[in-house]
Motif scaffolding. Sequence first.
Motif, short mmCIF file in Angstrom:
data_model
loop_
_atom_site.label_atom_id
_atom_site.label_comp_id
_atom_site.label_asym_id
_atom_site.label_seq_id
_atom_site.Cartn_x
_atom_site.Cartn_y
_atom_site.Cartn_z
N THR A 98 25.78 9.35 72.80
CA THR A 98 26.21 9.32 74.20
C THR A 98 24.99 9.56 75.07
N GLU A 100 23.60 10.13 78.89
CA GLU A 100 23.93 10.48 80.26
C GLU A 100 22.65 10.36 81.06
N THR A 123 27.42 7.84 82.18
CA THR A 123 27.62 8.48 80.88
C THR A 123 28.27 7.41 80.02
N HIS A 125 28.81 5.80 75.99
CA HIS A 125 28.72 5.96 74.54
C HIS A 125 28.17 4.66 73.96
#
Length: 184
Positions: A98, A100, A123, A125
């Motif tokens: 992930t 961010e 954000t 994935h």
Amino acid sequence: MTDVHEALQRADQETFTREPPKSLRARINFLVKQLKSTKAVASEIGVSQRSVERYRTGERKHPPKEITDRIDAAVRARWQPQVRKRRQKQAATATGITVETRARFGYTAPIGTTDDGRFRRLTVHLPPEYARRLFDAREQGANDQQMRDIVAEGLQEIYFKDGGRRADNLEVEFTDIDYFDVSF
């Protein structure tokens, strides 16, 4: 944080199953066990061999802050390598990572659409393929720009192109990174 290497290192350290040793003596003893000699530990943390011996026996208990920070960094870099490797392998084969970030995203897009860059906070994935590529690039000594390119490609494919469902000709540019973090 704008450095991809540092973000990956921090994500690695967050995967500990047990906390590293807390006392100065325990941390020094751990380093001596890992590096095989007090001389090697002294070289690693930038002090004399005698200072390491004093830390080890408890004769000296409060090193300067910069030395304490170097000791902590050396311990964390060597703590639970099997746990970190297992988590990296899992991220690269099954779970992904992930990302961010807050950065400026610019586009090369078809006529009639805006290509002005603007700051966005994302954000996202990313699938295991991108985690594997990032880990491989880091192992091969890739510079930060090369690693950013991998992340930008992942964000382009997953977030902006929605896995190929839209914006086929879009090319995303990832610049002016204000914040960057990775977790897996």
